[in-house]
Design a protein around this motif. Structure first.
Motif, short mmCIF file in Angstrom:
data_model
loop_
_atom_site.label_atom_id
_atom_site.label_comp_id
_atom_site.label_asym_id
_atom_site.label_seq_id
_atom_site.Cartn_x
_atom_site.Cartn_y
_atom_site.Cartn_z
N PHE A 109 0.81 -1.21 0.00
CA PHE A 109 0.00 0.00 0.00
C PHE A 109 0.85 1.27 0.00
O PHE A 109 0.36 2.35 -0.34
CB PHE A 109 -0.96 0.00 1.19
N LEU A 110 2.12 1.13 0.38
CA LEU A 110 3.01 2.30 0.35
C LEU A 110 3.22 2.80 -1.07
O LEU A 110 3.67 3.93 -1.27
CB LEU A 110 4.36 1.94 0.98
N ASN A 111 2.89 1.97 -2.07
CA ASN A 111 3.02 2.37 -3.47
C ASN A 111 1.76 3.02 -4.02
O ASN A 111 1.75 3.45 -5.18
CB ASN A 111 3.38 1.15 -4.33
N TYR A 112 0.67 3.07 -3.20
CA TYR A 112 -0.52 3.78 -3.62
C TYR A 112 -0.21 5.28 -3.66
O TYR A 112 0.50 5.80 -2.80
CB TYR A 112 -1.67 3.51 -2.65
N GLU A 113 -0.79 5.98 -4.63
CA GLU A 113 -0.45 7.39 -4.84
C GLU A 113 -0.70 8.25 -3.61
O GLU A 113 0.15 9.08 -3.23
CB GLU A 113 -1.23 7.96 -6.04
N HIS A 114 -1.86 8.09 -2.97
CA HIS A 114 -2.15 8.95 -1.82
C HIS A 114 -1.21 8.67 -0.66
O HIS A 114 -0.87 9.59 0.11
CB HIS A 114 -3.62 8.80 -1.40
N LEU A 115 -0.75 7.43 -0.53
CA LEU A 115 0.19 7.10 0.54
C LEU A 115 1.62 7.46 0.18
O LEU A 115 2.45 7.69 1.06
CB LEU A 115 0.06 5.63 0.91
N LYS A 116 1.92 7.51 -1.12
CA LYS A 116 3.23 8.02 -1.53
C LYS A 116 3.42 9.45 -1.05
O LYS A 116 4.52 9.84 -0.62
CB LYS A 116 3.37 7.97 -3.06
N HIS A 117 2.37 10.25 -1.12
CA HIS A 117 2.45 11.63 -0.63
C HIS A 117 2.77 11.65 0.86
O HIS A 117 3.56 12.48 1.33
CB HIS A 117 1.14 12.37 -0.89
N MET A 118 2.17 10.73 1.60
CA MET A 118 2.42 10.65 3.04
C MET A 118 3.86 10.23 3.31
O MET A 118 4.54 10.80 4.16
CB MET A 118 1.46 9.65 3.68
N VAL A 119 4.32 9.22 2.58
CA VAL A 119 5.71 8.75 2.75
C VAL A 119 6.69 9.87 2.42
O VAL A 119 7.64 10.14 3.18
CB VAL A 119 5.98 7.52 1.86
N ASN A 120 6.47 10.55 1.30
CA ASN A 120 7.37 11.61 0.88
C ASN A 120 7.34 12.82 1.81
O ASN A 120 8.32 13.58 1.88
CB ASN A 120 7.04 12.05 -0.55
N ALA A 121 6.24 12.99 2.53
CA ALA A 121 6.12 14.12 3.46
C ALA A 121 6.88 13.87 4.76
O ALA A 121 7.11 14.81 5.53
CB ALA A 121 4.65 14.40 3.77
N HIS A 122 7.24 12.61 5.04
CA HIS A 122 7.98 12.25 6.26
C HIS A 122 7.23 12.74 7.50
O HIS A 122 7.85 13.20 8.47
CB HIS A 122 9.39 12.83 6.24
N CYS A 123 5.90 12.60 7.48
CA CYS A 123 5.08 13.10 8.58
C CYS A 123 4.71 12.01 9.57
O CYS A 123 4.12 12.30 10.62
CB CYS A 123 3.80 13.73 8.02
N SER A 124 5.05 10.76 9.27
CA SER A 124 4.78 9.65 10.18
C SER A 124 5.99 8.72 10.20
O SER A 124 6.93 8.87 9.40
CB SER A 124 3.52 8.90 9.77
N ASN A 125 5.95 7.77 11.10
CA ASN A 125 7.05 6.81 11.25
C ASN A 125 6.60 5.45 10.73
O ASN A 125 5.76 4.80 11.37
CB ASN A 125 7.45 6.71 12.72
N ILE A 126 7.10 5.05 9.59
CA ILE A 126 6.72 3.79 8.98
C ILE A 126 7.70 2.73 9.45
O ILE A 126 8.91 2.84 9.24
CB ILE A 126 6.71 3.91 7.45
N VAL A 127 7.19 1.70 10.12
CA VAL A 127 8.05 0.65 10.67
C VAL A 127 7.71 -0.69 10.04
O VAL A 127 6.54 -1.03 9.87
CB VAL A 127 7.94 0.58 12.21
N LYS A 128 8.77 -1.44 9.67
CA LYS A 128 8.58 -2.65 8.90
C LYS A 128 8.99 -3.93 9.62
O LYS A 128 8.99 -5.00 9.03
CB LYS A 128 9.33 -2.54 7.56
N ASP A 129 9.36 -3.81 10.89
CA ASP A 129 9.69 -5.00 11.65
C ASP A 129 9.54 -4.71 13.14
O ASP A 129 9.40 -3.55 13.55
CB ASP A 129 11.11 -5.48 11.34
N LYS A 130 9.57 -5.78 13.92
CA LYS A 130 9.35 -5.69 15.36
C LYS A 130 10.38 -4.80 16.05
O LYS A 130 10.05 -3.99 16.92
CB LYS A 130 9.40 -7.11 15.95
N GLU A 131 11.63 -4.93 15.66
CA GLU A 131 12.70 -4.19 16.32
C GLU A 131 12.55 -2.70 16.10
O GLU A 131 12.69 -1.89 17.03
CB GLU A 131 14.07 -4.67 15.80
N THR A 132 12.24 -2.30 14.86
CA THR A 132 12.05 -0.88 14.56
C THR A 132 10.80 -0.34 15.24
O THR A 132 10.76 0.82 15.67
CB THR A 132 11.96 -0.66 13.04
#
Length: 463
Positions: A394-417
Motif C-alpha cells: 500500500f506504500l506504493n498507492y499514490e495517496h500514501l506516496k504523498h504521506m511517505v514523501n512528506a515524512h510526517c509519520s514513522n513507517i516501521v517494517k519489523d518488530k525491532e524498529t
C-alpha cells in the motif's frame, strides 16, 4: 426559487453533512433545503433537523445495471493502471475464475476493455448504464420526488455508491444540476469510476483538483472547486470533545501515564490484530521506557469480533467501540448503513486531543492525528517474502506516496524498529511537527473553520 437537494448516501455522509454546520449554512443561502436519504428516515429523528427529510426507496442493482457499471469501472482501471500501482492493484482484484454469470461476464468485460478503454468509451459505458435505469420503477419514483420538491440542484455527499446512479439519471433527465463531494483522500488515485457524471465537483485541495482533472479528462477546470473537507470540521466545533480528566474517567486511564491510541482499519487490514498483540506484548514485558495507557479504537465499519481474543489475553487494554448503529439490514453495501452518533464524534475528538501517540496501519486517521499534531507510527510488516498479508504494497498507492514523501509519520517494517520508534516517541524525540503541518496543507488545502460555509456558498454560486 433555489432549492437544494442533499443526498445523504451513507453514515459517513451523515457525519460530514448532518453532524457538522453544513445544513445551517446551506439554509442561509438557499430558499429551501431538502434531504434525500439513503438511510432510514428514523436516523434523523433524534436530531433537530429543520428541513424536510425524504427517505429514498432502496435501489437493488440488477445484472444489466451491474454489467454496464462494471464495464465503465474496468475501462477506467484499464486506462490508468499502467502508471498507477493502486489502480493496478484494484484492477487485479477483478481477475475472477468463478464459473458464474458474473464471473464469466467479468472476464468478458476485462478482455473487451483491454482494447476499448478510452475516456470516450468510458462515457459510452456510462450512457448505456444510465439508459438501463430508464424504465425502472425506482427511477420513476426518484423523478417524481425531484419534481414534487422543485429541486434546482442535487448535491451528492459521496460520488461512488452504485445505488445512487438511478438518482443521477433522474436528475439528468429533468435537467437538474448535479454536484458531488469527493468522499476521501484515496478515492481518485486508487479507486474505480464514479457512480455517474456530475456537473460540478467539490474537492479537498489543489492536489485533489489535479487528480480529478487527470483521471477524468472530460471534466473541465471550471467545474471543480477546492473547499476543504467537512470530515474534520467537528474537531473545531465546540460541541464535540471533552476534557482529559473526563476521558481518563470514562476509559479508566491512568492520568499520569502517556496515552497510546491504536486505531484499527476494517477486516481488509488483516495484520491489525498482529500489530496490536505485539504492542501489548511490549507493554506486558516492560519493554517500553515508560508505563503507558493503551486504548484501542476499533473500526466503525465492522463488529470487533476479531479482537476478542486479545481483549481477554491483555486485560489492561482499554477499548473504544465506535458508537455507530446499523440502521438497516439486507442492503447491498451493508457498511453504508452504519451511522455515527454525536457522542462518538466527541469520543474520537477527545482521544485525538489527549493521546500522546497514534498507531494505525496506513489509514485516514493519520490525517486526524496530524491535525492534532500527534506523532504517528504506521506498522507495515507484511511483504511477499515473509508470508504475512502484504500491507507494504500500500506504500506504493499514490495517496500514501504523498504521506511517505512528506515524512510526517514513522513507517516501521519489523518488530525491532517498532519497539525502537515507540521508545523514541515516548522519550520525546519527535521532530516531525513541521512535516505534519505541511502534509495537512497538502491534503486538506484550507482551514477547518468555515468549511461548511464555504461548501454552502460554492453550491449556491453553482445554482
Amino acid at each position: 426559487m433555489k432549492c437544494l437537494g442533499v443526498v445523504i448516501t451513507d453514515g459517513v455522509g451523515f457525519r460530514n453533512f448532518i453532524l457538522t454546520d453544513f445544513l445551517a449554512e446551506a439554509q442561509k443561502k438557499f430558499d429551501r433545503v431538502v434531504i434525500f436519504s439513503c438511510l432510514p428516515k428514523s436516523t434523523f429523528e433524534e436530531l433537530s433537523v429543520s428541513c424536510e427529510v425524504v427517505e429514498l426507496e432502496v435501489f437493488t442493482e440488477q445484472f444489466k445495471h451491474w454489467f454496464f457499471r462494471k464495464a465503465k469501472e474496468t475501462a477506467h482501471l484499464q486506462l490508468h493502471r499502467k502508471s498507477n500501482f493502486g489502480i493496478q492493484d484494484n484492477f487485479d482484484l477483478n481477475n475472477a475464475t468463478a464459473i458464474t454469470t458474473r464471473g464469466i461476464a467479468t472476464r468478458l468485460i476485462i478482455n473487451f476493455t483491454r482494447f476499448f478503454h478510452s475516456e470516450e468509451w468510458i462515457l459510452r459505458f456510462n450512457a448505456w448504464q444510465q439508459r438501463s435505469f430508464a424504465r425502472h420503477s425506482v427511477t420513476k419514483s426518484y423523478s417524481k420526488l425531484l419534481q414534487e420538491y422543485g429541486i434546482t440542484q442535487l448535491f451528492f455527499t459521496h460520488q461512488r455508491p452504485p445505488y445512487v446512479a438511478p438518482l443521477i439519471f433522474a436528475a439528468e433527465k429533468l435537467a437538474i444540476k448535479t454536484s458531488t463531494f469527493i468522499f476521501s483522500w484515496d478515492n481518485l488515485a486508487s479507486k474505480g469510476r464514479m457512480a455517474g457524471n456530475f456537473d460540478f465537483f467539490l474537492v479537498w485541495s489543489s492536489l485533489m483538483r489535479e487528480e480529478l482533472l487527470h483521471f477524468y479528462s472530460s471534466v473541465k477546470p471550471h467545474q471543480v472547486a477546492v473547499v476543504g473537507t467537512p470530515q474534520f470540521e467537528p474537531y473545531v466545533l465546540d460541541r464535540y470533545g471533552y476534557s482529559k480528566e473526563l476521558l481518563c474517567q470514562k476509559f479508566e486511564l491512568n492520568p499520569e501515564w502517556p496515552i497510546i491510541l491504536f486505531t484499527c482499519n476494517d477486516s481488509t487490514s488483516k495484520n491489525d490484530p498482529l500489530y496490536l498483540e505485539q504492542l501489548a506484548s511490549f507493554i506486558q514485558n516492560n519493554e517500553l521506557v515508560k508505563s503507558v495507557n493503551l486504548i484501542v479504537r476499533t473500526s466503525p465499519a465492522e463488529e470487533p469480533l476479531r479482537f476478542k481474543k486479545l481483549s481477554q489475553e491483555f486485560p489492561f487494554i482499554r477499548w473504544n467501540y465506535p458508537a455507530w448503529e446499523n440502521k438497516r439490514s439486507n442492503h447491498q453495501e451493508q457498511w453504508s448503513q452504519r451511522v455515527p452518533s454525536a457522542s462518538d464524534l466527541s469520543d474520537l475528538k477527545a482521544l485525538l486531543m489527549h493521546c500522546d501517540l497514534n498507531i494505525n496501519v496506513l489509514s485516514t486517521i493519520t490525517l486526524d492525528a496530524c491535525l492534532f499534531d500527534k506523532p504517528v507510527i504506521n506498522p507495515v510488516f507484511g511483504n511477499p517474502q515473509n508470508g504475512m498479508f502484504d500491507d507494504q504494497k500500500f506504500l506504493n498507492y499514490e495517496h500514501l506516496k504523498h504521506m511517505v514523501n512528506a515524512h510526517c509519520s514513522n513507517i516501521v517494517k519489523d518488530k525491532e524498529t517498532f519497539l525502537k520508534t515507540l521508545n523514541e516517541m515516548l522519550s520525546g524525540r519527535d521532530e516531525q511537527s513541521d512535516q505534519r503541518k505541511a502534509f495537512i496543507d497538502l491534503e486538506i488545502g484550507l482551514p477547518l473553520p468555515g468549511t461548511s460555509a464555504r461548501i454552502a456558498d460554492t453550491l449556491y454560486q453553482w445554482s
